[in-house]
Design an enzyme around this catalytic site. Sequence first.
Site, PDB file in Angstrom:
ATOM      1  N   HIS A   1       0.812  -1.214   0.000  1.00  0.00           N
ATOM      2  CA  HIS A   1       0.000   0.000   0.000  1.00  0.00           C
ATOM      3  C   HIS A   1       0.850   1.271   0.000  1.00  0.00           C
ATOM      4  O   HIS A   1       0.316   2.369  -0.187  1.00  0.00           O
ATOM      5  CB  HIS A   1      -0.991   0.008   1.177  1.00  0.00           C
ATOM      6  CG  HIS A   1      -0.390   0.237   2.516  1.00  0.00           C
ATOM      7  ND1 HIS A   1      -0.092  -0.776   3.395  1.00  0.00           N
ATOM      8  CD2 HIS A   1      -0.044   1.379   3.156  1.00  0.00           C
ATOM      9  CE1 HIS A   1       0.389  -0.271   4.511  1.00  0.00           C
ATOM     10  NE2 HIS A   1       0.442   1.038   4.391  1.00  0.00           N
TER      11      HIS A   1
ATOM     12  N   SER B   1       4.375   2.401   8.105  1.00  0.00           N
ATOM     13  CA  SER B   1       4.135   1.237   7.256  1.00  0.00           C
ATOM     14  C   SER B   1       5.372   0.911   6.429  1.00  0.00           C
ATOM     15  O   SER B   1       5.940   1.783   5.761  1.00  0.00           O
ATOM     16  CB  SER B   1       2.958   1.491   6.320  1.00  0.00           C
ATOM     17  OG  SER B   1       1.762   1.626   7.042  1.00  0.00           O
TER      18      SER B   1
ATOM     19  N   ASP C   1       0.235  -7.533   1.271  1.00  0.00           N
ATOM     20  CA  ASP C   1       0.686  -6.169   1.549  1.00  0.00           C
ATOM     21  C   ASP C   1       2.207  -6.082   1.662  1.00  0.00           C
ATOM     22  O   ASP C   1       2.736  -5.421   2.553  1.00  0.00           O
ATOM     23  CB  ASP C   1       0.030  -5.617   2.822  1.00  0.00           C
ATOM     24  CG  ASP C   1       0.106  -4.092   2.889  1.00  0.00           C
ATOM     25  OD1 ASP C   1       0.311  -3.470   1.834  1.00  0.00           O
ATOM     26  OD2 ASP C   1      -0.014  -3.534   3.993  1.00  0.00           O
TER      27      ASP C   1
END
Length: 460
Positions: free
Chosen positions: A102, A208, A132
Amino acid sequence: MLRAALTAATLTLASLVQAETKVPTSQAEISLGFAPLVKEAAPAVVNIYAKRLVAVRESPFQGDPFFQNLFRDFGTSRPQVQNSLGSGVILSADGIVVSNYHVVGMATDIRVVLNDRREFTASVLLADEANDLAILQLNEPESMPYLPLRDSDSVEVGELVLAIGNPFGVGQTVSSGIVSGLARTGAAAGTGQGYFIQTDAPINPGNSGGALIDVNGDLIGVNTRILTRSGGSNGIGFAIPANLVAAFVDQAKAGNKRFEKPWAGATGQPVDADIAESLGFSRPGGILISALHPESPFLAAGIAPGDVILAVDGQPITSGAEMIFRMSVAGLGGTAEISGIIGGQPDKVEVALIAPPEVPSRDTVVTSRRSVLPGVVVSNLNPALIAELGLPLKEEGVVVEELGEFGSQVGLRVGDILLAVDNTRIEEPKNVEEALQAASRRVSITVERGSRRVTLRFRL
């Protein structure tokens, strides 16, 4: 009393001096701070800036509380640049970097900034939205600092960890905590899939793709998401285990463009307290197999519906996501030892780790300009396509892969199973082209969507 205090202070000072030159190796050294550890690990954690082009539909009804929902697909579609910010971890001296999908998925321009402010462009070697994860290659890298991967199966609840990343775009930041849970599946993280290490080390937007490291500076996971009501860290963060990262790196180096995970061809449900009692188990655990595809390697190994899978390669499992994780870590091409109650008896079997097979061979048809819905891509279902589209194992028939020019406007969706066009039954892909060419001015398309049968009607 004073002498004892001075002695303690001297010993503490000596420990501090020693801690400045090496990674903490004892509880006493750890209690003095993480500075030496951060000094070694931080250079291998990078900031990632990505740009992607997205289609944005400009509607004259935008902002209208009533009509904007009715005319959601109305208006002109224009490309717009979308920026994303996240983190990554360098895994090798030649510039292999791991981050989240992402953060870099579908990006047209990726810029990687090191802790020492050096900048590199990067290209995506392998990316997978379901897990992911994305593997990048820095362009023209020098000798890079990197973090070694630790066997994430050896991680224990209660271990001290550090999360390193770029939260909120403020620059590289370090937060500390412990491993607060293992074997967390997607339901715990607010998604339907995945397998995670849980930590209370604060993870915020921008973290992230960053590193979750142990007290030796080894990478145990890649920070991916949080469970939150406020948008910030509430002490429940999740990291993708290093063993899955290693499997991604291996496939990226082998030249794969998408991650290929072993196919089970099986569905089942976790053995909870009620099921355990009905089966005569002393405690819950494992997966009760409910269905198997005819091409399933589990079926070929002698496993049948009603059997219970308890462990994969000696690692206990409690969910389907955990089983697929264990198989993915083992990798394609080999075998996995499956332990459980097979045929009513405790047993172990070797299951081949294969990709979902193209059996029968995929027959793909693209509808022509002469049909009422040009450009629609349809194929006959097989295990590979079932896995690709996330369809139930039992599905068969002809499936929609792409919608063409007008498919979405008439209500078609990717993954729809075509049953009939007007009064023509769809049994193979070529029937779709024939039926759409012969369609009347009032067209009726019947599809199976999930567990529902839906009829779409429109006029030419």
